[in-house]
Design a protein around this motif. Structure first.
Motif, PDB file in Angstrom:
ATOM      1  N   ARG A   1      24.010 -32.198  28.580  1.00 31.81           N
ATOM      2  CA  ARG A   1      24.321 -33.426  29.323  1.00 31.81           C
ATOM      3  C   ARG A   1      25.621 -33.269  30.111  1.00 31.81           C
ATOM      4  O   ARG A   1      25.699 -33.657  31.281  1.00 31.81           O
ATOM      5  CB  ARG A   1      24.442 -34.611  28.363  1.00 31.81           C
ATOM      6  CG  ARG A   1      23.096 -35.158  27.948  1.00 31.81           C
ATOM      7  CD  ARG A   1      23.249 -36.447  27.143  1.00 31.81           C
ATOM      8  NE  ARG A   1      21.951 -36.880  26.663  1.00 31.81           N
ATOM      9  CZ  ARG A   1      21.694 -37.223  25.411  1.00 31.81           C
ATOM     10  NH1 ARG A   1      22.653 -37.195  24.492  1.00 31.81           N
ATOM     11  NH2 ARG A   1      20.492 -37.609  25.061  1.00 31.81           N
ATOM     12  N   GLU A   2      26.623 -32.704  29.445  1.00 37.11           N
ATOM     13  CA  GLU A   2      27.909 -32.512  30.139  1.00 37.11           C
ATOM     14  C   GLU A   2      27.744 -31.599  31.344  1.00 37.11           C
ATOM     15  O   GLU A   2      28.298 -31.856  32.414  1.00 37.11           O
ATOM     16  CB  GLU A   2      28.931 -31.887  29.172  1.00 37.11           C
ATOM     17  CG  GLU A   2      29.659 -32.903  28.325  1.00 37.11           C
ATOM     18  CD  GLU A   2      30.534 -32.231  27.267  1.00 37.11           C
ATOM     19  OE1 GLU A   2      30.795 -31.014  27.387  1.00 37.11           O
ATOM     20  OE2 GLU A   2      30.932 -32.939  26.316  1.00 37.11           O
ATOM     21  N   MET A   3      26.953 -30.547  31.154  1.00 35.05           N
ATOM     22  CA  MET A   3      26.781 -29.587  32.249  1.00 35.05           C
ATOM     23  C   MET A   3      26.007 -30.205  33.400  1.00 35.05           C
ATOM     24  O   MET A   3      26.323 -29.974  34.573  1.00 35.05           O
ATOM     25  CB  MET A   3      26.081 -28.319  31.736  1.00 35.05           C
ATOM     26  CG  MET A   3      26.993 -27.473  30.853  1.00 35.05           C
ATOM     27  SD  MET A   3      26.129 -26.187  29.946  1.00 35.05           S
ATOM     28  CE  MET A   3      25.897 -24.977  31.223  1.00 35.05           C
TER      29      MET A   3
ATOM     30  N   ALA B   1      28.371 -32.584  35.190  1.00 31.73           N
ATOM     31  CA  ALA B   1      29.309 -31.833  36.026  1.00 31.73           C
ATOM     32  C   ALA B   1      28.618 -31.356  37.299  1.00 31.73           C
ATOM     33  O   ALA B   1      29.181 -31.420  38.400  1.00 31.73           O
ATOM     34  CB  ALA B   1      29.865 -30.643  35.240  1.00 31.73           C
TER      35      ALA B   1
ATOM     36  N   MET C   1      26.094 -30.651  25.126  1.00 29.48           N
ATOM     37  CA  MET C   1      26.563 -29.683  26.120  1.00 29.48           C
ATOM     38  C   MET C   1      25.723 -29.733  27.393  1.00 29.48           C
ATOM     39  O   MET C   1      26.260 -29.741  28.501  1.00 29.48           O
ATOM     40  CB  MET C   1      26.523 -28.271  25.533  1.00 29.48           C
ATOM     41  CG  MET C   1      27.195 -27.258  26.407  1.00 29.48           C
ATOM     42  SD  MET C   1      27.045 -25.632  25.709  1.00 29.48           S
ATOM     43  CE  MET C   1      25.292 -25.376  25.910  1.00 29.48           C
TER      44      MET C   1
END
Lengths: 284, 367
Positions: free
Chosen positions: B350-352, B355, B348
């Motif tokens: 990493r995704e944030m 983004a 999560m």
């Protein structure tokens, strides 16, 4: 070590009866946390004493037990708990999900689908889904009684407002049978969909917090979300480096001090079965 | 090539072997006997019996030996043993007025009927290391003073004397026939009755209660305490068998009791009078008994119509966190693997971050 003189599966029959009554009540009110008289177990709180008491209450001589921690049968605490029941109950143990009648787990649901008649026993550290929002048990019990769950939706909304997404990756709250909000023990949200309409009985034991709750077979379990921000699970760009699975929860393994890493299945049984099938295919 | 970690069972066995070796220490040094621990480390034994909730010096000594002197671990060992024992009977309330007193002091009156009995106390020792103790005593046991025999006559408690004048709140006797709360059989529920609370405090961690009691003295829920009386000695435990018309003495136990007397200005419903806080431990456990009495009194705020302002007055906070087994277990469980949860967080975060990184140049371009 001399451990003679203990009852079958360690607990005395009176205690087991108390636990079974608690479990029956929990099954009758899906998702409701039933208080019970937790016993001191010969391992510390936090090591799965709740799950161990539930397993001890339901296990019989003909049961086949599987114990996993982080999805794997070979993690130290899983080994220790499996050995405890092998010693105190003399039951058969297995690592194969499909052969087990009882699967005790910490933090994962096996990748292979469970079938009717199986029981999945979760070790739960904090059973109360509202606990980080309201530390008082007297308050949270009231909130459950009144189905007053707005506070959780506000929290999820605040996540979206701040981060553009629901920033909860494990221990993701669910609503059971359209009634009680439930904490799925800290499983990754990847596993949440497996709880829904599962043919197996799911029992949750929180020893230190003295609560047992349950999801009966074929019960609706919904992960909380919003119409415009639907619930979604983790995914990886990689596949398992050992078995090639692209549909399992992956653990990240650091393989060098230069930051090299690989991804492998967290479910060791699932991974080994796939590896065996692959080498069999290769041989044919 | 990565090979998944195997052999957990062998590793565990090896760890147990190492632990046994460390426990024994240098084999050239004679091994500790349980009698040595029970006799010479008696205050440690007392604490383990109290918080382990089992009066058995020999088993407590065994637990201390096995735990390598870690008293919290020894308490755990004793509790885990205790929980397997059958409940044969419920004793009658012990009568501490009939205690064979070895120590008895009051800080509220200069003299009291029966007198102040200092007994074996650290209170007026100068905390200077006694280097003579570094070597076994040359005179051996012969040097041991015989000590005053314990007075056999009952000493009325200070609380009773005050109570007769109506200055101290009456101790309302409970219904002896009613079942006593037992946290080891039924979980806590709130508001907790005083019997359940006192049981939780008696089993509670001394360090935690000490700090909480101390906090009330510094203003976090002050309750104006005076040590009305502290007494230590042997009391007789009796049971009333169902099928017999008389009671049966089953033995003597050593206990320490603290009756804290607290000033109370009164409220709308109650005139000014002194109130009580109560502490009791197995063996000689004065610090714990006093801390327990302070916290017991603090937790009576609801009953006495006081506003709860300090942590020690917060029933849920105190009772949910005072047990050393629960606290030690949950703090230390962080050692167990959390790979899966951590991996979930990694994915999560990493995704944030990804983004955020994608959004940043766009925002700059827009400016």
């Amino acid at each position: 070590m001399n451990t003679g003189g203990y009852n079958f599966a360690y607990l005395d029959e009176q205690t087991k009866r108390m636990l079974r009554r608690t479990i029956l009540k929990a099954v009758a009110i899906p998702g409701y946390q039933v208080p019970f008289g937790d016993r001191e177990m010969p391992m510390p709180h936090g090591w799965g004493t709740g799950g161990i008491q539930v397993t001890a209450a339901i296990i019989g001589p003909d049961d086949v037990l599987k114990v996993i921690d982080q999805g794997a049968d070979d993690t130290t605490n899983a080994v220790s708990i499996r050995k405890f029941f092998a010693k105190t109950a003399g039951v058969a143990t297995t690592t194969r999900t499909e052969d087990a009648t009882i699967v005790q787990t910490r933090h994962r649901i096996p990748e292979k689908p469970l079938h009717e008649g199986q029981i999945l026993v979760y070790q739960v550290p904090i059973p109360e889904p509202l606990r980080w929002l309201e530390p008082r048990e007297t308050e949270t019990r009231k909130m459950h009684a009144l189905s007053e769950y707005g506070i959780m939706h506000v929290r999820l909304y605040e996540d979206i407002a701040t981060h553009g997404r629901i920033a909860t990756s494990y221990d993701y709250p669910v609503q059971v049978n359209d009634r009680y909000m439930m904490r799925p023990s800290p499983i990754p949200k990847f596993d949440n969909p497996k709880m829904d309409m599962n043919p197996a009985l799911q029992l949750f034991g929180a020893g230190r917090e003295k609560r047992i709750y349950a999801v009966p077979p074929y019960t609706k379990v919904k992960s909380l979300d919003f119409d415009d921000y639907p619930f979604e699970v983790q995914s990886w760009d990689q596949s398992c480096a050992l078995c090639g699975a692209g549909d399992s929860f992956l653990d990240e393994i650091i393989t060098s001090d230069r930051g090299d890493r690989m991804f492998v299945c967290s479910d060791s049984d699932y991974c080994q079965d796939r590896q065996a099938a692959r080498s069999k295919e290769a041989a044919e | 090539m990565y090979v998944s970690v195997k052999g957990g069972e062998k590793a565990i066995e090896a760890a147990h072997a190492l632990l046994a070796e460390e426990r024994r220490g240098d084999p050239a040094v004679p091994e500790l006997g349980l009698d040595q621990i029970a006799e010479q480390l008696s205050l440690g034994v007392a604490r383990v019996m109290s918080e382990g909730a089992l009066y058995d010096r020999e088993l407590a000594a065994l637990a201390i030996k096995q735990a390598r002197g870690d008293l919290v671990e020894a308490i755990f060992l004793l509790r885990a043993y205790r929980t397997t024992l059958p409940r044969l009977a419920t004793s009658l309330p012990v009568d501490t007025d009939r205690m064979a007193v070895r120590r008895r002091i009051s800080a509220t009156f200069k003299d009291i009927p029966g007198g102040q009995v200092l007994g074996p106390t650290f209170d007026y020792t100068h905390r200077l290391l006694d280097f003579d103790l570094a070597q076994p005593s040359a005179q051996g046991d012969a040097a041991r003073p015989s000590g005053e025999p314990a007075p056999a006559r009952p000493l009325p408690s200070v609380a009773r004397i005050l109570g007769e004048e109506g200055l101290l709140e009456r101790e309302v006797p409970g219904d002896d026939a009613a079942p006593v709360a037992d946290l080891t059989r039924a979980p806590l529920s709130f508001p907790a009755e005083r019997d359940a609370r006192l049981q939780a405090l008696a089993r509670g961690d001394e360090g935690f209660l000490l700090a909480l009691g101390y906090s009330t003295q510094r203003g976090y829920g002050r309750n104006h305490p005076f040590a009305g009386e502290i007494r230590m000695g042997d009391v007789t435990v009796e049971i009333q068998p169902d099928d017999l018309p008389f009671t049966v003495e089953i033995g003597d136990i050593e206990v320490t009791e603290c009756q804290m007397v607290n000033s109370f200005k009164g409220s709308k419903t109650k005139p000014a009078q002194f109130t009580r806080g109560y502490g009791l431990t197995f063996g000689h456990g004065e610090r714990k008994a006093m801390a327990m009495a302070l916290v017991d009194r603090a937790l009576r705020c609801r009953e006495l119509g006081e506003e709860a302002v300090g942590p020690a007055q917060d029933e849920e906070f105190v009772l949910y966190h005072c047990d050393s087994l629960e606290a030690s277990g949950f703090v230390q469980h962080l050692k167990l693997p959390h790979y899966v949860d951590f991996q979930s967080e990694l994915v999560m975060v990493r995704e944030m971050r990804k983004a955020a990184a994608e959004a940043a140049p766009k925002a700059e371009a827009a400016e």
